[in-house]
Design a protein around this motif. Structure first.
Motif, mmCIF file in Angstrom:
data_model
loop_
_atom_site.group_PDB
_atom_site.id
_atom_site.type_symbol
_atom_site.label_atom_id
_atom_site.label_comp_id
_atom_site.label_asym_id
_atom_site.label_seq_id
_atom_site.Cartn_x
_atom_site.Cartn_y
_atom_site.Cartn_z
ATOM 1 N N PRO A 1 1.551 -1.179 -1.183
ATOM 2 C CA PRO A 1 0.797 -1.327 -2.516
ATOM 3 C C PRO A 1 -0.512 -1.584 -2.201
ATOM 4 C CG PRO A 1 2.893 -2.352 -2.795
ATOM 5 C CD PRO A 1 2.877 -1.917 -1.422
ATOM 6 N N ARG B 1 -7.357 4.218 -2.579
ATOM 7 C CA ARG B 1 -7.734 4.703 -3.721
ATOM 8 C C ARG B 1 -9.275 4.262 -4.077
ATOM 9 N NH1 ARG B 1 -2.997 4.443 -6.296
ATOM 10 N NH2 ARG B 1 -3.261 2.281 -6.839
ATOM 11 N N VAL B 2 -9.623 2.861 -3.733
ATOM 12 C CA VAL B 2 -10.722 2.264 -4.117
ATOM 13 C C VAL B 2 -11.871 3.016 -3.290
ATOM 14 C CG1 VAL B 2 -12.175 0.429 -4.021
ATOM 15 C CG2 VAL B 2 -9.989 0.002 -5.045
ATOM 16 N N ARG C 1 -2.331 1.297 -0.510
ATOM 17 C CA ARG C 1 -2.536 2.330 -1.408
ATOM 18 C C ARG C 1 -3.946 2.244 -2.303
ATOM 19 N NH1 ARG C 1 2.958 3.366 -1.767
ATOM 20 N NH2 ARG C 1 3.201 1.970 -3.611
ATOM 21 N N MET C 2 -3.835 0.770 -2.648
ATOM 22 C CA MET C 2 -4.939 0.542 -3.371
ATOM 23 C C MET C 2 -6.440 0.600 -2.821
ATOM 24 S SD MET C 2 -5.579 -3.254 -5.426
ATOM 25 C CE MET C 2 -6.202 -3.684 -3.734
#
Lengths: 30, 594
Positions: B44, B51-52, B47-48
């Motif tokens: 998690p 994405r950022v 992935r964050m």
């Protein structure tokens, strides 16, 4: 004086970039 | 050497080797292409972050794209550190009101931390704000170490992949190195260091009364221009505090070495106890040693990893024993004066000049050997005060190219360059095309490996020649001249040109001349070498796998371990023996002749 040392850093990066390009050019085709 | 000394060294090596397999296996899982328990836990957060940052983790990179990403990312970090150093007086978290750092020192320090060298021409506690220490130096400690691991991972993929044009994704490798390896290990070590007494706070420096008052002598000119010495009583001491433990943990684990305090790990707040000394010196070699097992696991034959580790140990252990024995033997000139240098229940014996009594001979020699075998560069004693032969060991370990463990990632990819050279030499002997791990080693790989091996050597000898030839260079030798002065120059140029970062002391480390020269050496010791290894990775990844035949040289046997170790030693000996003869060897002979 910042200009002198920033210019030196740019030159170092430029020389390394040229080395990278040279390595890529020398690479034989598989 | 004492029995106690042998037991301490034995315990150190035993704990290190016991940790190689579990940590190495864990790191192999981190970089595995398939989902596993380790990567699922952090998925998690990972992935964050992607994405950022707008990263597509599944996008594969060619070696040139990987190299550009590595270079641009590190150069941007370098400019951020330069800006922080030049602007710190106007930025927050500066309770001691530190001034902006001079441009030449800022340039040197920015290169130093971006290249994982951590050469320091300043004292942290009297030069840098808390913001610069944390946001500039500590962040670079993580990112430069993670870059080394990322490049190594790409190089390993070069050996593993067949007929592939790509070698992974730099951003994924960088993120995983930081998130799964460096951050958790640093957190655990930082907690242990705080437990042992290392500060971790944002307090101002504390002034406390001295238990034993002293006086400070100062010489000034009077009205007639004569020297007048004044004596001022000193009743208070300033205790420098700040977020030290978090920086010290990563500087050890990431083989960075840049101390929070000027005296590095000799300073009691950076390394308070024998236990903290053991943990910190263990941390120096932990990841580089474990990466050997990671390598074996990723190439599908753990024997290959053990063979590389064995080649490192074959060189490391004798040099560790030699350094400890030389320091324990002490200085024969002092014995002639009736000084007792034997170890006993009340003294460590041997050469204790420049060493902390809480670490003694063994702790100091162990650290000096480990920190120069790895490209760490932190110190818990002053290498300048070692006996000539004791000091020769750290100089030569640096000059071997920082491949005996070496930096995190960079040490092992440097050793793989030597492995390429070793199989090439073996191929020449038997007249067959050399192979390593099922890949043919051809002209292009040999050219790149030769550059990787020779670039640092050239910078050491040319840089040393420049310093001892130029008036600005000789002016740096403020405390020693002659052979010891030459050893200081040779050590410091070797340190910068191999991204080690430790200093021999005795030489002024902060003038525009030396800041510029060492800055150039540190930069070229890092990035062209990483590019050369990525070029090898790209070339190997594109090749087909060659099946093992009767003519294949096995690279997991004692024969190959010996060949590899000899290759490393011969390159180091042929290049540097003449220079070493002018420095520590001449000094040793002069000491015996007194």
């Amino acid at each position: 004086m910042d200009f002198v040392y920033l210019l030196l850093l740019v030159l170092l990066v430029g020389a390394t970039s040229a080395f990278l390009r040279l390595c890529a050019r020398l690479e034989p085709r598989q | 050497m004492t029995v106690n000394g042998c037991l301490q060294l034995g315990l150190y090596l035993a704990v290190l080797l016991l940790l190689v397999k579990p940590l190495g296996g864990y790191m192999a899982a981190v970089f595995s292409d398939e989902s596993n328990r380790v990567t699922r836990v952090g998925a998690p957060v990972e992935r964050m972050l992607y994405r950022v940052a707008g990263i597509s983790p599944d996008e594969e990179m060619t070696w040139t794209r990987y190299a550009w990403a590595m270079l641009i990312f590190n150069v941007l970090g370098l400019f951020v550190v330069y800006a922080l150093l030049r602007l710190q007086a106007w930025l927050p978290l500066n309770p001691q009101k530190m001034e902006n750092v001079a441009p030449d020192l800022a340039m040197n320090t920015a290169i130093s931390f971006a290249t994982n060298t951590n050469w320091q021409g300043y004292s942290g506690e009297s030069t840098l704000s808390y913001l610069t220490q944390m946001l500039g130096l500590t962040v670079q400690n993580f990112l430069s170490a993670a870059t080394g691991i990322a490049v190594l991972t790409a190089v390993i993929r070069g050996f593993v992949r067949r007929s592939s044009t790509t070698i992974g994704n730099f951003w994924v490798d960088l993120t995983r190195s930081t998130l799964y390896i460096l951050l958790p290990l640093s957190f655990v070590l930082a907690i242990a260091l705080v437990w042992q007494g290392v500060p971790q706070n944002f307090s101002e420096y504390k002034s406390v009364p001295l238990v034993e008052q002293t006086t400070a002598a100062k010489t000034v000119k009077d009205a007639d221009g004569k020297d007048v010495t004044t004596s001022t009583p000193v009743t208070e001491q300033s205790l420098p505090l700040g977020p030290a433990a978090s920086q010290i943990a990563i500087k050890q684990l990431g083989t960075n070495g840049g101390g929070y305090y000027g005296a590095n790990s000799a300073y009691p707040y950076e390394n308070p106890t024998p236990l903290s000394d053991f943990l910190e010196s263990l941390s120096i070699l932990l990841i580089p040693a474990a990466l050997c097992y990671t390598f074996g696991k990723m190439v599908g034959d753990t024997r290959q990893g053990w063979a590389l580790l064995a080649a490192m140990l074959v060189i490391f252990v004798p040099l560790l024993l030699a350094c400890t024995a030389a320091e324990q033997a002490g200085n024969p000139a002092l014995s002639g004066l009736g000084v007792d240098q034997t170890a006993s229940a009340v003294q460590a014996g041997g050469n204790m000049e420049g060493k902390e009594t809480r670490f003694g001979i063994v702790g100091s020699a162990r650290w000096a050997t480990a920190t120069t075998a790895a490209s760490n560069g932190s110190v818990d004693s002053m290498h300048d005060s070692f006996t000539p032969l004791g000091g020769l060991v750290p100089i030569w370990l640096i000059q071997l190219g920082e491949v005996i463990f070496g930096g995190v990632g960079s040490g092992l990819y440097g050793m793989l360059a030597f492995a390429v050279v070793a199989v090439f030499i073996a191929g020449l002997m038997v007249g067959r095309t050399p192979e390593y791990l099922g890949k043919k080693i051809e002209a292009y790989e040999m050219k790149m490996a030769s550059l990787v091996v020779l670039i640092p050597c050239a910078m050491v000898v040319v840089g040393t020649a420049v310093v001892i030839s130029a008036p600005q260079g000789l002016a740096l030798l403020t405390t020693n001249s002659g052979v010891h002065g030459f050893s200081e120059v040779l050590y410091n140029l070797s340190s910068a040109s191999n991204n080690n970062g430790s200093a021999f002391g005795g030489m002024n480390p902060n003038t525009p001349f030396i800041n510029t020269l060492l800055g150039i050496c540190m930069f070229f010791a890092r990035f062209p070498l990483a590019i050369g290894m990525l070029a090898i990775a790209g070339s190997l990844a594109a090749k087909k796998h060659v099946p093992v035949s009767a003519g294949t040289l096995p690279t997991h046997t004692p024969l190959f371990v010996t060949l590899l170790a000899i290759t490393v030693v011969i390159v180091g000996a042929l290049t540097f023996l003449p220079a070493l003869a002018l420095g520590p060897i001449a000094e040793h002979l002069a000491m015996l002749g007194k």
